[in-house]
Design an enzyme around this catalytic site. Structure first.
Site, PDB file in Angstrom:
ATOM      1  N   TRP A 165       0.738  -1.191  -0.048  1.00 48.98           N
ATOM      2  CA  TRP A 165       0.174  -0.107   0.135  1.00 48.98           C
ATOM      3  C   TRP A 165       0.908   1.475   0.085  1.00 48.98           C
ATOM      4  CZ3 TRP A 165       1.815   2.430   4.205  1.00 48.98           C
ATOM      5  CH2 TRP A 165       2.302   1.844   5.017  1.00 48.98           C
ATOM      6  N   PRO A 190      -2.785  -5.546  -6.107  1.00 50.35           N
ATOM      7  CA  PRO A 190      -2.368  -4.528  -5.396  1.00 50.35           C
ATOM      8  C   PRO A 190      -3.045  -4.775  -3.941  1.00 50.35           C
ATOM      9  CG  PRO A 190      -4.444  -3.838  -6.591  1.00 50.35           C
ATOM     10  CD  PRO A 190      -4.057  -5.243  -7.080  1.00 50.35           C
ATOM     11  N   ALA A 191      -2.619  -4.250  -3.144  1.00 51.98           N
ATOM     12  CA  ALA A 191      -2.954  -4.167  -1.588  1.00 51.98           C
ATOM     13  C   ALA A 191      -4.385  -3.879  -1.387  1.00 51.98           C
ATOM     14  CB  ALA A 191      -1.948  -3.447  -0.727  1.00 51.98           C
ATOM     15  N   GLU A 265      11.358  -7.726  -3.118  1.00 52.49           N
ATOM     16  CA  GLU A 265      11.662  -6.417  -2.379  1.00 52.49           C
ATOM     17  C   GLU A 265      11.141  -6.447  -1.064  1.00 52.49           C
ATOM     18  OE1 GLU A 265      14.149  -5.061  -5.763  1.00 52.49           O
ATOM     19  OE2 GLU A 265      13.852  -4.609  -3.586  1.00 52.49           O
ATOM     20  N   LEU A 266      11.866  -6.584   0.009  1.00 46.64           N
ATOM     21  CA  LEU A 266      11.399  -7.026   1.394  1.00 46.64           C
ATOM     22  C   LEU A 266      11.662  -5.682   2.191  1.00 46.64           C
ATOM     23  CD1 LEU A 266      12.070 -10.679   1.179  1.00 46.64           C
ATOM     24  CD2 LEU A 266      10.078  -9.338   0.428  1.00 46.64           C
ATOM     25  N   GLU A 394      11.770  -2.778  11.916  1.00 47.75           N
ATOM     26  CA  GLU A 394      11.396  -1.707  11.056  1.00 47.75           C
ATOM     27  C   GLU A 394      10.225  -0.905  11.712  1.00 47.75           C
ATOM     28  OE1 GLU A 394      10.255  -3.296   7.265  1.00 47.75           O
ATOM     29  OE2 GLU A 394      11.092  -1.640   6.120  1.00 47.75           O
TER      30      GLU A 394
END
Ligand SMILES: NC(=O)C1=CN([C@@H]2O[C@H](COP(=O)(O)OP(=O)(O)OC[C@H]3O[C@@H](n4cnc5c(N)ncnc54)[C@H](OP(=O)(O)O)[C@@H]3O)[C@@H](O)[C@H]2O)C=CC1
Ligand SMILES: O=C(O)[C@H](O)CS(=O)(=O)O
Length: 490
Positions: A165, A190-191, A265-266, A394
């Site tokens: 998102w 998509p989210a 891609e994390l 994170e």
């Protein structure tokens, strides 16, 4: 007929961009069972659209259509694919304001920042449209007199894409652009928080001339179902994902059954290091850009700010003063620099990290409190220690935690002491230090005297548990190509 909140539709010059049906096999469709899910504006909490809630059956049809459409699309001269993608780029830039308003309404980032994302997303479509014409092969001197060796590169096949998102336009564009440019079929999921931006991109892609079925957008609230369909459907040859490392692991395990090629891609945990020979004003500017872009909700945001002891107090004071200038509010309003967080869970994560630093003896020198709804005060904290949560997790929010360090060796070791390895940043001026530090940091991306590294021309990606593969640059096309070695006996 689908229902919209009128305020968003009336904000658009072209209301037809506000699509709430899914785009499957070149048709705008409702879910087979008519189900929908709500999309809310995180700044206001109101429902702005009800979007088709698709499942595995509709996703399988999208995959079938992508495979069928690939036959013609991949066989076209690259120049023809490039022309369609250029038209798509042009239409996106012409609709930049409308696309940005849709993005701000569903995700929350301020309108000027959303406009920037539209240009960033469109830049991948422009760049890879041009790259389509440069997918070269090679000839290799034969190993025997009667052998001729050539190597060609061909589109990998149907691509399944799952995106988050936080960049609802750019993260899809960064994947769809190289995939479509080299001739692949592409099915985007998509989210659930932000499907409208993806649907608007498909409206413009259809207008640009993308052939029926080559691009589908499967909107769904059942992310794991769609992920399973991508991983289990034998017609899907590639999975590309941007999101948390936790979900990346789930998808990699699922994709292993078909030995499916994956791009990941994390998560990140970016160190931002300020040495005592840094230009402090530049370092503050870079920290503001890296930390507070998208309200701290990017995988490349500074997550840990290490300041050398000689400049710690001066940097902390300057950063707090810069944070004071931020204006939190509804991203659709003039002058707002910082929107809401995406959801309640995100707010609680920031609160948890702040509480943990306070419990460990740190202090808040700016902000620190939740405002109404999903808004949060941009926050600066000092006295942050390595054993605190923010050192290993994170935050994904507007918290700038300042750690103090003494020596170059010490801070390199601390910066690298994480399972992540996506982006890193440092400010220094001595060329010897710059050379040593940029080589010593174990990250896929190093920003030297800059806090913003995102561009379509460079290979974006992480090492360790921050991901697999690269997006952007000529390397970004490799993830959507298979190499074929041909041995001709003459
Ligand atoms: N590296 C990056 O760029 C990003 C990293 N993150 C990190 O992830 C954390 C959580 O953010 P969040 O958005 O929830 O990220 P997630 O990784 O949970 O979600 C990212 C995407 O994956 C989908 N998804 C979730 N679970 C599955 C599954 N089992 N199978 C298939 N798809 C799935 C989500 O769909 P849905 O949302 O509909 O469930 C979303 O579209 C953040 O706090 C941040 O740390 C988040 C975004 C980007
Ligand atoms: O997922 C993200 O946070 C983006 O990849 C960051 S960027 O590419 O927009 O910098």
């Amino acid at each position: 007929m689908t229902k919209h909140s009128t305020d968003l539709r009336t904000l658009l010059r072209d209301p037809s961009l506000l699509e709430t049906r899914a785009f499957v096999a070149g048709e705008w469709v409702d879910a087979d069972d008519g189900a929908t899910f709500d999309v809310t504006n995180p700044a206001r909490g109101d429902v702005i659209a009800k979007v088709a809630d698709l499942g595995r059956a509709e996703t399988a049809r999208a995959v079938d259509a992508a495979e069928a459409a690939m036959k013609d699309w991949a066989a076209r001269p690259a120049k023809e694919r490039a022309q369609v993608m250029r038209k798509w780029f042009d239409l996106m830039m012409e609709a930049q304001d409308d696309l940005a308003r849709i993005l701000t309404a569903e995700m929350g980032k301020p309108f000027p920042e959303a406009k920037g994302e539209i240009a960033y997303g469109a830049s991948f479509i422009e760049w890879f449209g041009e790259e389509a014409k440069r997918i070269y092969g090679e000839t290799i001197p034969g190993h025997m007199a009667d052998k001729r060796i050539t190597v060609i590169r061909q589109p990998i096949g149907v691509v399944g894409s799952i995106t988050p998102w936080n960049f609802p336009n750019a993260m899809i564009a960064r994947k769809a652009a190289p995939a479509l440019a080299v001739g692949c079929g592409f099915v985007a999921r998509p989210a659930a928080e932000t499907p409208l931006s993806a649907l608007a991109m498909a409206v413009l892609g259809e207008r640009a001339g993308l052939p029926k079925g080559i691009l589908s957008v499967v909107t769904s609230s059942r992310s794991s179902d769609i992920g399973k369909e991508f991983c289990e459907n034998p017609k899907v040859r590639k999975l590309t994902f941007t999101g948390s490392t936790e979900v990346g692991r789930i998808l990699l395990r699922q994709a292993a059954d078909q030995v499916m090629k994956c791009s990941m891609e994390l998560g990140g945990n970016a160190p931002f290091i300020v040495f005592d020979d840094a230009d402090l004003d530049a370092a503050v500017e870079g920290a503001m850009a890296s930390k507070f872009r998208n309200n701290g909700q990017t995988c490349v945001c500074a997550n840990r700010i290490y300041v050398q002891s000689g400049v710690y107090d001066a940097f902390a004071k300057k950063l707090a003063a810069a944070v004071d200038k931020l204006r939190v509010g509804d991203g659709l309003e003039e002058g707002v620099t910082t929107g809401p967080l995406i959801n309640e869970k995100a707010v609680e994560k920031v609160e948890e990290h702040i509480r943990d630093v306070l419990d460990g003896g740190g202090e808040v020198i700016k902000g620190g409190k939740r405002k109404d709804g999903l808004f949060f005060e941009p926050t600066v904290m000092t006295g942050v220690k390595d054993d605190m949560k923010v050192s290993t997790e994170e935050t994904f929010g507007p918290l700038a935690p300042l750690f103090q360090f003494e020596t170059e060796g010490e801070v390199i070791a601390k910066a690298n002491a994480t399972i992540f390895g996506l982006a890193s940043y440092f400010y220094a001026q001595g060329i010897g230090r710059i050379t040593r530090v940029q080589e010593a940091l174990e990250y896929g991306i190093v920003g030297v005297n800059t806090g913003i590294i995102s561009t379509e021309v460079a290979p974006f990606g992480g090492v360790k548990q921050s991901g697999l593969g690269r997006e952007g640059s000529r390397h970004g096309a490799e993830d959507y190509l298979e190499m074929k070695y041909i041995c001709l006996s003459v």
